[in-house]
Every structure is written in structure tokens, then in C-alpha cells.
Design an enzyme around this catalytic site. Structure first.
Site, PDB file in Angstrom:
ATOM      1  N   GLU A   1       0.817  -1.219   0.000  1.00 52.02           N
ATOM      2  CA  GLU A   1       0.000   0.000   0.000  1.00 52.02           C
ATOM      3  C   GLU A   1       0.851   1.270   0.000  1.00 52.02           C
ATOM      4  O   GLU A   1       0.552   2.229  -0.707  1.00 52.02           O
ATOM      5  CB  GLU A   1      -0.912  -0.005   1.221  1.00 52.02           C
ATOM      6  CG  GLU A   1      -1.803   1.220   1.327  1.00 52.02           C
ATOM      7  CD  GLU A   1      -2.611   1.225   2.621  1.00 52.02           C
ATOM      8  OE1 GLU A   1      -3.339   2.203   2.837  1.00 52.02           O
ATOM      9  OE2 GLU A   1      -2.478   0.276   3.402  1.00 52.02           O
ATOM     10  N   ASP A   2       1.923   1.276   0.806  1.00 50.59           N
ATOM     11  CA  ASP A   2       2.624   2.535   1.077  1.00 50.59           C
ATOM     12  C   ASP A   2       4.036   2.631   0.485  1.00 50.59           C
ATOM     13  O   ASP A   2       4.691   3.652   0.663  1.00 50.59           O
ATOM     14  CB  ASP A   2       2.733   2.753   2.599  1.00 50.59           C
ATOM     15  CG  ASP A   2       1.369   2.952   3.239  1.00 50.59           C
ATOM     16  OD1 ASP A   2       0.449   3.410   2.539  1.00 50.59           O
ATOM     17  OD2 ASP A   2       1.212   2.634   4.432  1.00 50.59           O
TER      18      ASP A   2
END
Length: 726
Positions: A96-97
Site C-alpha cells: 500500500e505505502d
């Protein structure tokens, strides 16, 4: 713990000297001491990869971001989870990051770890209308991943728990939002999975963040409990221990204090003050065998008298999350009730850790424990229901409904046990058995007695559902059912039935419009029809017909577009008023496309006309309705309709009744209406003075004749001064 093959070979690992590990990694290693050396080496490798991926990223508290996923892994290690789960926890935010992708994780740690990470990943990169929808869609995806591997939710719960522990770094608005979401969704899920330790901490932290002052006051009151009560508790504990030892029953006796959240919810639910909540303190007795539990129960009851109707046997009938225990409430000294729980060591472990107790791989050769089996069955039911929901937000609301903490346990005719939410009715039971059983249900037998489907069920009842092939779900059912499975199935079936009715009505309306132009649907060429469908972006003819019925397309305009010659220029469709068209006959059972105006409440036998409203279909009015004059300004929207000879069902009507204002008058009128075989939906006073009262009765009747019969019976009453249809 069962040993498993490492997810990557030792030769592939980057050697990390344990002496160089930061303090937070050492804490993880201590918690994961049950893993072998090779598996702990994999954890260090995951930390190296995760730290590099999150390099430069900081938490709101100012700490390096990598401290968060490692803390999540430590929470899971304290629950005794396997190495794949811990690896996925360390890497759970990388997809996600960071720039790290699924393939990168799969190549280094195996596809299972990559799948776990992907299952936890939120959908922030997709575009949604608002944050609420994004969260709902993320939750939906997480549940689908849970159905493939239950460890996804364990990682997510640990992630939420650490976020709640460090919530102080967030701004007040974020704290409120995250705390509310935790109390509404994640704490109930932890409870549903039997993870009592995590559930209790999530509830306490959520309560503290959402209502800090209330939490502080309750915590202070618990610590400052009257000494007389504390002394009594010590005496009770000594008495119980002495009697159990005398009976030679090996045991562990643990005193416990209810959490501030538990006390707060009880105070709110029962409208009590803190001083009135007497069972703040209680005991847990942990024993060796099930037989010891029942033996100890008898001993406990011989020391202090039990309160009537407060005994629960969750050993014989476990809760849906696998929880097993005997619960009893004793009448202690000073009149204070004392809650006592009796369970085995195994039951105590499952009660605290739930699905995480004795974690087993699917390929580990051991069958999942009872709590895991129940969790998988619950999640499978959610996954099945999500296919029928219209949106992620609707699905999330259904899941919230399904997360009731209290349940009733019921028996099928074959002796199977089904658990349903508190306040469930017989119709909920029907859908719990099977969707087809619910869709065709007409009545039920509870303990052999014939009852309506709206009957509320109680613990231990034997329920049998009576079905009929011709029966179909009713829109009113949505007002009664409490389980998410029933609600979802009813909505899905009603939508399906509504679509079929819309297609049939649209077909009839288009046929009438084409006949007025001297054509018919059969005469329209396939090429012309396909071109029109493509132009209007309708995937098939049924979609166009449904749009016509729902008022999104005018039948006269569609008919003109289909009937005109291929080379003919487009021109305004000729106006065809409802008066020149052949009537469309309705039965009143057309779902979703025919509705009856509240202003005049038409009944079978009334002269009627339909008004075509976008998105609602045809709204039926009586021709003498005062609003008709206004609607006549749009003749193209009028539809000529009439009553079919097969019309049946109950229709709404309203009566204005003047009566002598004296005791018993209302009861006499209600009895007369019931005697005429009409149901009363609502009664309200319109006017009232010393002598006369004017009431409005909303009732259900079959047709005009039925209504006339009701009026005749009411007029015969001596207390009635006048009756008129509204």
C-alpha cells in the site's frame, strides 16, 4: 507447535547479527521464542526488507514507520501465531505505502505471505465518492481475503490494536472516527472470533478515545469501590476456594473486574447508575475436565444460592464463536450478585484467544479447531451474502447487523443447533436454514405450535418452517428480520422480482404505444432494434423495457423512434394522451413499478389513471383526486390503466370518523372494523373536545365493496356521528 517448511531457504537470507537489532525487534524475538532459529532468521530478513521499503517514512508520533508493523507482529507472536503470519504482519503496509509489490514479496517470502499482505492492503489507490465508501470497500475486500485465509483478519485486528494503543498522536477528529469504527466493527469481529483479550482492549481503548471523561470517571469509581464490598469479595473467594479444595477438585480461582466499557454499556442499556451495577466483580474457576465443571457448579451453588434464571450452559451449547463455559450468578453477602464462570483450561484458552488458539495451517495435517471452523462458517455466510448486496456500504451495514454480541440458540427438527442474533424471528430462522426456505416460507411451528413468521424466538426452542412453492418475499419482511443473511436475501429477491415485473409492464406499455402508430414490436427489424439499444446504451431489450416501466423512458418516444423509417429524420414524437390509448390492466402486485398515491389511496373498483414518474414507474391516482388537475398539464406522462379481474391483496384506505368523546368509543369502532375483517394500521386523533372526537383510521381492505362494508358496520354504532372516506 507443529513445525513447517520455511517459506524461503536459509541460503537466500541476509544474515543479520542479533546484537545489532533495535529494541523493538528484540521485543518481537522474545515474544516469538517458540519459533525455531531458521524461522526467527526469516523475521529478521522481513525486518530488513520492510525497513528499507519504509525508509524515510515516519508515524504521527515521530517514530520510524517500521516500528508499527513490527509491533503488530509482536502482538500476533504473543498470541502464538505461525511464522507466515508474523512475516506478513511485518510487511503488511508495504504494498500500500511503498514501491514493494506482490511479486517482490512472493519471490522472497513465498506466495502465501504475499496473499496475506494483499488481503490486508486497503484500497486507498482506487477512486471512491467519499472516505466512507472507500472504508466500506476496503472492509469488503478484507472479508473476501478472510474467506481464503483467516489469518488476514488476525493481522488486521493486531494492526488496529496497535493503532489504538498509539492513538494519542492523532488529531481529535481522527481519534473520534477511528475509535467509533473500532467499537462498531473491529471489537465485535474480535468477539465473533472468540478473541476476548484483543476485544476487551479494543473496547477499552475505543471507549477512552471516544468518551475520555466518562472513561476516567468510571475507572476512578472502580478503583475506589467501597471497602466493604472489597472485603466481602475476599471472604467470598476464600469460601469458594475452601469448599472446592475440601471436595478435592483441582482448580484455579481467578477474581476479575468488569472493564469500564462493559460497565458503561450495562449502565446505558439498563438505565442504571454506577452504584446500581452490582456485578462489577466476579470470579472465573478453571478446572481440568468438563465433569469437574459440573461438579464445581454444584459446590458453588451449595455455598451461595444461585439467582433464578441467570444460569447459562455454554458448554452443552457453545456460542457461535466457539466460546464454552458455565455461567451462574450467585446471591452473595450484602445482597450483591456475584457472577461466576466455570470452564476447563482448554476452554479458557479458546475464550481468551479464540481462533488464534492452537493455530494450525491448512496443510499442517491437523484439523482446524472448533473456533476456527465456526469462524470459517460465519465468514463463508458473509461472502455468500455480499454477492447479493448492491453496494459496499450496504454490505458493511449488513455485517454490523450480524455482529450482535447476544445470540439465541435454536434447534431444527433434525436436532441441529443454529445460532441467530438476539430478537430473531421465525423468518430469520428460515433464511438461516436456506435461502430458498426463507423465500417460500409461509408460517412456522415453534415447539409444535403453529405461529406466524414474525414470532420472536427464544433460547432452546425447536423451530420448523412451513413453505409453499407459490409464496414469495414481501417488502414488509425487511421491517421485521434482524439477521444480515435474511435482509440481504429478501432485498435480492425483491429486486429480481421487481425487475421481472418492470420488464413485463414495459413490454405492455411499448406495445400500446406502437399499436397507436400502426406498428408492433414484432414488426421492428432486428437491426433497427439493435441500433436503438446501442444508441441508448441498453445491454439488451429487457433493460430498455424496465426503463420504460420505471419512467426513465417515455413509451411514445421509444415507439416513434422504433417505428419510423430508416432514412426518416428524427422529429418530436407525436403526443398520445392516455385517453386515446387502450387501458393497461394491473393486478396491484406489480412490485417496484406500480405504486398507489397517498393523496387519494385508490382501491380496486375506483376509476383510476396512472402518472408516469421518472425512477418510480406508474403512480396510480383516483380520477377524482384533487391532484389530477395539476397532472393533466403533462398528458404525455399519463397512462391509461384499469383494474384486472384477477386483482387481489390488501390496499390502504383511510376513514374520518366522528364519535362521542366518551370512554370505550374508540374500542367499539376498532372492534367493528375488525369484525368487517379489516386490519387497522394506525389510529390518530384529528380533533378532540369535551363532546366530540374526530379520528383518522388507516386500514387495509380488499376493494371498494370491502370498504363499503366496513363503513356500514361502523355507522351502525350508537357512538358514531359520521364516517367518510378520506
Amino acid at each position: 507447535m507443529t513445525s513447517f517448511e520455511p517459506v524461503c531457504s536459509t541460503a537466500d537470507l541476509q544474515v543479520v547479527d542479533p546484537a545489532t537489532l533495535p529494541a523493538y525487534m528484540l521485543e518481537l524475538e522474545r515474544a516469538a521464542a517458540y519459533l525455531d532459529d531458521a524461522q526467527r532468521a526469516q523475521l529478521r530478513q522481513a525486518w530488513v526488507v520492510g525497513a528499507a521499503a519504509h525508509s524515510g517514512q515516519m508515524r504521527s508520533s515521530g517514530e520510524p514507520y517500521i516500528t508499527h508493523p513490527v509491533a503488530v507482529a509482536r502482538i500476533l507472536a504473543e498470541q502464538g501465531l505461525d511464522v507466515e503470519t508474523l512475516l506478513a504482519a511485518i510487511l503488511h503496509d508495504t504494498i500500500e505505502d511503498t514501491a514493494l509489490g506482490w511479486d517482490d514479496i512472493a519471490s522472497q517470502f513465498g506466495p502465501t505471505v504475499a496473499e496475506l499482505v494483499d488481503g490486508v492492503t486497503k484500497l486507498d489507490k482506487l477512486q471512491f465518492r467519499d472516505r466512507q465508501e472507500a472504508n466500506a470497500e476496503s472492509f469488503r475486500k478484507m472479508l473476501l481475503a478472510m474467506s481464503r485465509d483467516l489469518r488476514v483478519i488476525l493481522i488486521k485486528l493486531a494492526d488496529r490494536l496497535h493503532n489504538m494503543r498509539t492513538l494519542g498522536a492523532k488529531d481529535p477528529q481522527s481519534r473520534q472516527r477511528i475509535a467509533r469504527e473500532t467499537l462498531e466493527i473491529y471489537a465485535p469481529i474480535a468477539q465473533r472470533l472468540g478473541m476476548n483479550q484483543i476485544k476487551s482492549e479494543l473496547q477499552d481503548l475505543g471507549f477512552r478515545a471516544l468518551h475520555p471523561y466518562r472513561h476516567a470517571v468510571l475507572e476512578k469509581r472502580i478503583r475506589a469501590a467501597p471497602m466493604v464490598r472489597r472485603e466481602a469479595l475476599v471472604q467470598i473467594e476464600a469460601n469458594l476456594a475452601q469448599r472446592l479444595t475440601r471436595e478435592q477438585i483441582p482448580h484455579r480461582l481467578i477474581s476479575r473486574v468488569k472493564s469500564p466499557w462493559s460497565i458503561y454499556t450495562k449502565m446505558r442499556a439498563e438505565a442504571k447508575s454506577f452504584a446500581q451495577v452490582m456485578d462489577v466483580f466476579g470470579y472465573r474457576i478453571v478446572l481440568r475436565t468438563v465433569a469437574d465443571c459440573y461438579h464445581a457448579l454444584g459446590v458453588v451453588h451449595s455455598v451461595y444460592k444461585p439467582l433464578d434464571a441467570r444460569f447459562r450452559d455454554f458448554i452443552a451449547i457453545p456460542k457461535a464463536n466457539g466460546y464454552q463455559s458455565l455461567h451462574t450468578v450467585l446471591f452473595g453477602p450484602y445482597g450483591a450478585p456475584i457472577e461466576v464462570q466455570l470452564r476447563t483450561e482448554e476452554m479458557d484458552l479458546v475464550a481468551e484467544k479464540g481462533v488464534a488458539a492452537h493455530w494450525t495451517y491448512k496443510e499442517g495435517g491437523q484439523a482446524p479447531n472448533s473456533a476456527q471452523n465456526r469462524a470459517y462458517n460465519w465468514i463463508s455466510g458473509l461472502v455468500e451474502s455480499q454477492h447479493a448486496t448492491g453496494s459496499s456500504l450496504e454490505f458493511l451495514e449488513n455485517v454490523k447487523i450480524d455482529l450482535f454480541p447476544d445470540e439465541v440458540y435454536l434447534f431444527s427438527p433434525k436436532g441441529d443447533i443454529l445460532s441467530l442474533p438476539r430478537n430473531a424471528i421465525a423468518l430469520d430462522f428460515a433464511y438461516a436454514v436456506h435461502t430458498d426456505v426463507g423465500n417460500t416460507a409461509v408460517a412456522a411451528r415453534v415447539d409444535g405450535k403453529l405461529v406466524p413468521l414474525r414470532t420472536r424466538l427464544s433460547n432452546g426452542e425447536r423451530v420448523e418452517i412451513i413453505t409453499a412453492k407459490s409464496s414469495t418475499p414481501k417488502p414488509q419482511w425487511l421491517e421485521y428480520v434482524v439477521s444480515s443473511k435474511a435482509r440481504t436475501a429478501i432485498r435480492h429477491q425483491l429486486k429480481q422480482m421487481g425487475h421481472e415485473d418492470a420488464v413485463q409492464l414495459g413490454h405492455r406499455m411499448l406495445d400500446r404505444a406502437l399499436e397507436a402508430l400502426g406498428s408492433s414490436l414484432e414488426r421492428v427489424s432486428a437491426a433497427r432494434l439493435d441500433a436503438y439499444l446501442h444508441e441508448g446504451r441498453h445491454p439488451r431489450l429487457e433493460a430498455l423495457l424496465a426503463d420504460i416501466a420505471l419512467g426513465n423512458k417515455m413509451p411514445s418516444q421509444v415507439a416513434y423512434a422504433l417505428a419510423r423509417s430508416p432514412g426518416e429524420d428524427a422529429a418530436p414524437a407525436p403526443a398520445h394522451t392516455a385517453l386515446t390509448q387502450e387501458k393497461i390492466l394491473i393486478t396491484g402486485s406489480e412490485r417496484g413499478v406500480i405504486s398507489f398515491a397517498n393523496c387519494c389511496m385508490p382501491l380496486p373498483g375506483d376509476d383510476i389513471m396512472g402518472y408516469h414518474t421518472a425512477g418510480k414507474g406508474i403512480v396510480v391516482h383516483r380520477k377524482e383526486c384533487p391532484n389530477v388537475a395539476e397532472y393533466r398539464k403533462s398528458p404525455d406522462r399519463w397512462v391509461s390503466i384499469g383494474w384486472d379481474h384477477t386483482v387481489s391483496g390488501d390496499f390502504s384506505a383511510a376513514l374520518r370518523i366522528e364519535v362521542d368523546n366518551r370512554p370505550g368509543a374508540l374500542a367499539q369502532v376498532a372492534a367493528a372494523i375488525a369484525d368487517a375483517k379489516s386490519n387497522i394500521d394506525r389510529v390518530e386523533y384529528l380533533e378532540r373536545d369535551i363532546n366530540v372526537a374526530v379520528l383518522r383510521f388507516s386500514i387495509e381492505v380488499k376493494d371498494r365493496r370491502h370498504l363499503a362494508n366496513v363503513i356500514r358496520k361502523v355507522r351502525r354504532l350508537s357512538v358514531v356521528l359520521g364516517v367518510q372516506r378520506i
